[in-house]
Design a protein around this motif. Structure first.
Motif, mmCIF file in Angstrom:
data_model
loop_
_atom_site.group_PDB
_atom_site.id
_atom_site.type_symbol
_atom_site.label_atom_id
_atom_site.label_comp_id
_atom_site.label_asym_id
_atom_site.label_seq_id
_atom_site.Cartn_x
_atom_site.Cartn_y
_atom_site.Cartn_z
ATOM 1 N N TRP A 1 -34.043 -91.923 -10.807
ATOM 2 C CA TRP A 1 -35.503 -92.029 -10.698
ATOM 3 C C TRP A 1 -36.114 -90.703 -10.241
ATOM 4 C CZ3 TRP A 1 -38.119 -95.477 -13.152
ATOM 5 C CH2 TRP A 1 -37.554 -96.716 -13.424
ATOM 6 N N VAL A 2 -35.454 -90.023 -9.323
ATOM 7 C CA VAL A 2 -35.921 -88.709 -8.870
ATOM 8 C C VAL A 2 -35.908 -87.724 -10.037
ATOM 9 C CG1 VAL A 2 -35.311 -86.703 -7.423
ATOM 10 C CG2 VAL A 2 -35.310 -89.004 -6.447
ATOM 11 N N SER A 3 -34.821 -87.692 -10.767
ATOM 12 C CA SER A 3 -34.724 -86.786 -11.919
ATOM 13 C C SER A 3 -35.771 -87.109 -12.966
ATOM 14 C CB SER A 3 -33.326 -86.848 -12.539
ATOM 15 O OG SER A 3 -32.385 -86.267 -11.681
ATOM 16 N N ALA A 4 -35.970 -88.382 -13.247
ATOM 17 C CA ALA A 4 -36.971 -88.777 -14.247
ATOM 18 C C ALA A 4 -38.369 -88.353 -13.808
ATOM 19 C CB ALA A 4 -36.913 -90.284 -14.480
ATOM 20 N N ALA A 5 -38.706 -88.596 -12.555
ATOM 21 C CA ALA A 5 -40.042 -88.245 -12.053
ATOM 22 C C ALA A 5 -40.272 -86.739 -12.091
ATOM 23 C CB ALA A 5 -40.221 -88.773 -10.631
ATOM 24 N N PHE A 6 -39.292 -85.969 -11.625
ATOM 25 C CA PHE A 6 -39.458 -84.521 -11.630
ATOM 26 C C PHE A 6 -39.403 -83.948 -13.044
ATOM 27 C CE2 PHE A 6 -38.499 -84.813 -7.042
ATOM 28 C CZ PHE A 6 -39.663 -84.208 -6.590
ATOM 29 N N GLY A 7 -38.641 -84.569 -13.928
ATOM 30 C CA GLY A 7 -38.642 -84.138 -15.331
ATOM 31 C C GLY A 7 -40.004 -84.328 -15.964
ATOM 32 N N LEU A 8 -40.627 -85.470 -15.702
ATOM 33 C CA LEU A 8 -41.974 -85.712 -16.242
ATOM 34 C C LEU A 8 -42.990 -84.757 -15.625
ATOM 35 C CD1 LEU A 8 -41.957 -89.609 -16.447
ATOM 36 C CD2 LEU A 8 -41.765 -87.956 -18.336
ATOM 37 N N TRP A 9 -42.873 -84.519 -14.322
ATOM 38 C CA TRP A 9 -43.769 -83.544 -13.686
ATOM 39 C C TRP A 9 -43.593 -82.172 -14.343
ATOM 40 C CZ3 TRP A 9 -47.893 -81.973 -11.474
ATOM 41 C CH2 TRP A 9 -47.978 -80.669 -10.997
ATOM 42 N N LEU A 10 -42.357 -81.763 -14.557
ATOM 43 C CA LEU A 10 -42.092 -80.467 -15.167
ATOM 44 C C LEU A 10 -42.756 -80.362 -16.535
ATOM 45 C CD1 LEU A 10 -40.519 -77.801 -14.754
ATOM 46 C CD2 LEU A 10 -38.597 -78.883 -15.904
ATOM 47 N N ALA A 11 -42.730 -81.451 -17.309
ATOM 48 C CA ALA A 11 -43.312 -81.432 -18.658
ATOM 49 C C ALA A 11 -44.827 -81.299 -18.643
ATOM 50 C CB ALA A 11 -42.899 -82.699 -19.418
ATOM 51 N N VAL A 12 -45.505 -81.829 -17.639
ATOM 52 C CA VAL A 12 -46.978 -81.742 -17.597
ATOM 53 C C VAL A 12 -47.474 -80.610 -16.708
ATOM 54 C CG1 VAL A 12 -47.259 -84.203 -18.113
ATOM 55 C CG2 VAL A 12 -47.283 -83.436 -15.734
ATOM 56 N N SER A 13 -46.600 -80.018 -15.925
ATOM 57 C CA SER A 13 -47.013 -79.013 -14.948
ATOM 58 C C SER A 13 -47.696 -77.771 -15.530
ATOM 59 C CB SER A 13 -45.830 -78.601 -14.075
ATOM 60 O OG SER A 13 -44.813 -77.992 -14.830
ATOM 61 N N PRO A 14 -47.370 -77.307 -16.736
ATOM 62 C CA PRO A 14 -48.103 -76.143 -17.236
ATOM 63 C C PRO A 14 -49.613 -76.389 -17.329
ATOM 64 C CG PRO A 14 -46.112 -76.454 -18.519
ATOM 65 C CD PRO A 14 -46.260 -77.661 -17.634
ATOM 66 N N TRP A 15 -50.011 -77.596 -17.643
ATOM 67 C CA TRP A 15 -51.430 -77.921 -17.724
ATOM 68 C C TRP A 15 -52.025 -78.148 -16.345
ATOM 69 C CZ3 TRP A 15 -47.871 -79.462 -21.294
ATOM 70 C CH2 TRP A 15 -48.074 -78.996 -22.598
ATOM 71 N N VAL A 16 -51.275 -78.812 -15.489
ATOM 72 C CA VAL A 16 -51.774 -79.109 -14.137
ATOM 73 C C VAL A 16 -51.888 -77.836 -13.309
ATOM 74 C CG1 VAL A 16 -51.297 -80.366 -11.996
ATOM 75 C CG2 VAL A 16 -50.843 -81.457 -14.202
ATOM 76 N N LEU A 17 -50.899 -76.964 -13.408
ATOM 77 C CA LEU A 17 -50.880 -75.739 -12.604
ATOM 78 C C LEU A 17 -51.515 -74.550 -13.313
ATOM 79 C CD1 LEU A 17 -47.307 -76.024 -11.043
ATOM 80 C CD2 LEU A 17 -49.504 -76.636 -10.011
ATOM 81 N N GLY A 18 -51.865 -74.706 -14.592
ATOM 82 C CA GLY A 18 -52.633 -73.689 -15.307
ATOM 83 C C GLY A 18 -51.859 -72.488 -15.815
ATOM 84 N N TYR A 19 -50.654 -72.679 -16.313
ATOM 85 C CA TYR A 19 -49.951 -71.541 -16.903
ATOM 86 C C TYR A 19 -49.579 -71.789 -18.369
ATOM 87 C CZ TYR A 19 -45.756 -74.122 -15.270
ATOM 88 O OH TYR A 19 -44.803 -75.072 -15.016
ATOM 89 N N THR A 20 -50.446 -72.475 -19.089
ATOM 90 C CA THR A 20 -50.196 -72.729 -20.516
ATOM 91 C C THR A 20 -50.252 -71.450 -21.352
ATOM 92 O OG1 THR A 20 -52.526 -73.284 -20.851
ATOM 93 C CG2 THR A 20 -51.001 -75.120 -20.455
ATOM 94 N N ALA A 21 -50.904 -70.426 -20.859
ATOM 95 C CA ALA A 21 -50.969 -69.160 -21.596
ATOM 96 C C ALA A 21 -49.634 -68.412 -21.562
ATOM 97 C CB ALA A 21 -52.077 -68.275 -21.037
ATOM 98 N N THR A 22 -48.777 -68.766 -20.644
ATOM 99 C CA THR A 22 -47.447 -68.156 -20.565
ATOM 100 C C THR A 22 -46.517 -69.012 -21.426
ATOM 101 O OG1 THR A 22 -47.968 -67.470 -18.314
ATOM 102 C CG2 THR A 22 -45.659 -67.332 -18.986
ATOM 103 N N VAL A 23 -46.482 -68.678 -22.703
ATOM 104 C CA VAL A 23 -45.820 -69.518 -23.703
ATOM 105 C C VAL A 23 -44.337 -69.771 -23.417
ATOM 106 C CG1 VAL A 23 -45.306 -69.746 -26.171
ATOM 107 C CG2 VAL A 23 -47.546 -68.924 -25.436
#
Length: 123
Positions: A69-91
């Protein structure tokens, strides 16, 4: 540990070994993909790489459902984090975090599913 036990462990826990490798990759990825100068992306990779790797090691030593469950939660966070943390320009960081995050979450989800299909394998 006998060869039979080792084979059985690999058959039931290979997804945890894959998540360990993905966590280690995350730790090295800021340098390997040259985004080490992007603070949020780098710190996110280091923090999540460490957590995912440690969770995978814990699951390899002795399986507990919470590790998945920890791995699943952090994996999902990792997948959305570029948008949440604002680094989508860093391809490179964007694609690395989305792909690795979905892979980690998928492996953890698969482990959870297989555990409930055949609970004796992880006992």
């Amino acid at each position: 540990m006998t060869m039979k036990n080792l084979t059985r462990t690999f058959e039931t826990r290979w997804r945890d070994a894959a998540n360990l490798l993905l966590g280690l990759w995350l730790l090295a990825s800021p340098w390997a993909l040259s985004y080490g100068n992007v603070d949020f992306a780098t710190w996110n990779a280091w923090a999540l790489g460490a957590v995912i790797a440690m969770s995978a090691i814990a699951a390899l030593v002795e399986f507990h459902e919470w590790e998945e469950w920890v791995s699943a939660a952090f994996g999902l966070w990792l997948a959305v984090s570029p948008w949440v943390l604002g680094y989508t320009a860093t391809v490179p960081a964007l694609w690395n975090h989305v792909v690795v995050g979905l892979a980690v979450a998928g492996m953890a989800g698969w482990s959870l599913w297989s555990t409930h299909q055949s609970p004796r394998q992880h006992a």
